[in-house]
Design an enzyme around this catalytic site. Structure first.
Site, PDB file in Angstrom:
ATOM      1  N   HIS A 126       0.861  -1.179   0.000  1.00  0.00           N
ATOM      2  CA  HIS A 126       0.000   0.000   0.000  1.00  0.00           C
ATOM      3  C   HIS A 126       0.897   1.228   0.000  1.00  0.00           C
ATOM      4  CE1 HIS A 126      -4.022  -1.574   0.095  1.00  0.00           C
ATOM      5  NE2 HIS A 126      -3.752  -2.380   1.103  1.00  0.00           N
ATOM      6  N   ASP A 151       0.023   6.692  -3.861  1.00  0.00           N
ATOM      7  CA  ASP A 151      -1.286   6.407  -4.443  1.00  0.00           C
ATOM      8  C   ASP A 151      -1.746   7.507  -5.388  1.00  0.00           C
ATOM      9  OD1 ASP A 151      -1.550   4.030  -3.082  1.00  0.00           O
ATOM     10  OD2 ASP A 151      -3.023   4.758  -1.639  1.00  0.00           O
TER      11      ASP A 151
END
Length: 320
Positions: A126, A151
């Site tokens: 992540h 992200d």
């Protein structure tokens, strides 16, 4: 604003944050966005419904059970201008969609953690992991970043950048593209200009007292970005500490930071904002998200479509 992508169809096969944020940008530029969700929907519908609404309002939702309904998806892809996914390499093929199933004129883009072909290709991760691998957390660890740079900047906006360039090429050639974006490589690129060395250690991450965040008397915080001498000189005059400006770039920064901290902690945030309001000093508040939205005129978030709200319409349009 202009809607340069008006008339284009984006098929969004993504989940969670990076992909939907990217297609929100494409939607803002005029594209029609259809989200393809497995039965049960994007997990973010349940885990972060407010986030889900904010980055999916204005899109369409189609439920497609892959690989069982791969024919349905291939029909949608045949209509698309852009296809976006966030699967690890090889997953989409296992779900029944091979590269040759996507028309040549379509621009496809895969947002991945580490790209294709490297030793980390299949590694799970992540945002925090990608930033760690990219080397951008070294100065500030163990603190966590407040915005998901890997992200959203490297992944979402990096994908949008590549997609827009590919669409421009398609206008000239008629041929789409097969793109892969690595969030880790993109994040590293954001900081790679520092590989040749910094002017001084941690220049913008706590190494200078004139560039930092300070607590105020009411437990709020003030940002000070007075890097240039003219800004810092004026700041020191306004806080009645003109002598401090001579120490702006001193080797020992901690005593200067402590003195500034004592000054700023003596009055509430509103006092300091009033002091600096009409001055060229590079000072501002640490606003809450709500305060920032009010100040910047951010419109309230809309509502995302119900899961599968557009499935029947697309089945009918495709004759399935």
């Amino acid at each position: 604003m202009q809607r340069p992508l008006g008339g284009m169809l984006v098929v969004d096969l993504t989940r969670y944050l990076p992909g939907p944020f990217a297609t929100t940008e494409l939607l803002r530029l005029g594209a029609r966005v259809v989200r393809i969700e497995q039965p049960g929907g994007d997990p973010m519908r349940e885990t972060a419904p407010g986030w889900y609404d904010a980055i999916n309002a204005g899109k369409e939702s189609v439920v497609c059970d892959l690989p069982r309904e791969a024919v349905f998806l291939r029909g949608l892809l045949a209509c698309a201008d852009v296809v976006l996914d966030t699967f690890r390499p090889g997953v989409l093929t296992r779900l029944g969609v091979r590269p040759q199933d996507v028309p040549e004129r379509v621009v496809t883009c895969s947002i991945t953690g580490f790209g294709v072909g490297g030793r980390h290709e299949q590694r799970a991760g992540h945002d925090l992991n990608y930033q760690g691998w990219a080397g951008v957390l070294h100065d500030t660890a163990p603190g966590s970043p407040a915005v998901q740079v890997a992200d959203l900047a490297a992944g979402s906006l990096g994908a949008v950048n590549e997609i827009l360039a590919a669409l421009l090429v398609r206008e000239r050639t008629g041929t789409g593209a097969r793109l892969t974006v690595s969030m880790t490589h993109g994040t590293h690129r954001l900081a790679s200009f520092r590989l040749g060395g910094d002017p001084r250690p941690r220049l913008l991450t706590g190494g200078l007292a004139c560039y930092g965040t300070y607590a105020t008397a009411d437990d709020r915080h003030l940002t000070v970005g007075a890097l240039e001498p003219k800004f810092f000189v004026r700041l020191c005059e306004l806080i009645d500490r003109p002598q401090l400006s001579e120490r702006q770039y001193a080797a020992e920064q901690e005593p200067l930071a402590e003195e500034l901290a004592r000054v700023f902690s003596s009055r509430p945030l509103a006092h300091w904002l009033q002091v600096f309001e009409s001055e060229d000093v590079c000072v501002g508040p640490v606003a809450t998200l709500a305060e920032a939205a009010a100040d910047l005129g951010t419109p309230p978030p809309g509502r995302a479509p119900e899961l599968g709200a557009h499935t029947d319409a697309w089945l009918q349009e495709l004759g399935l």
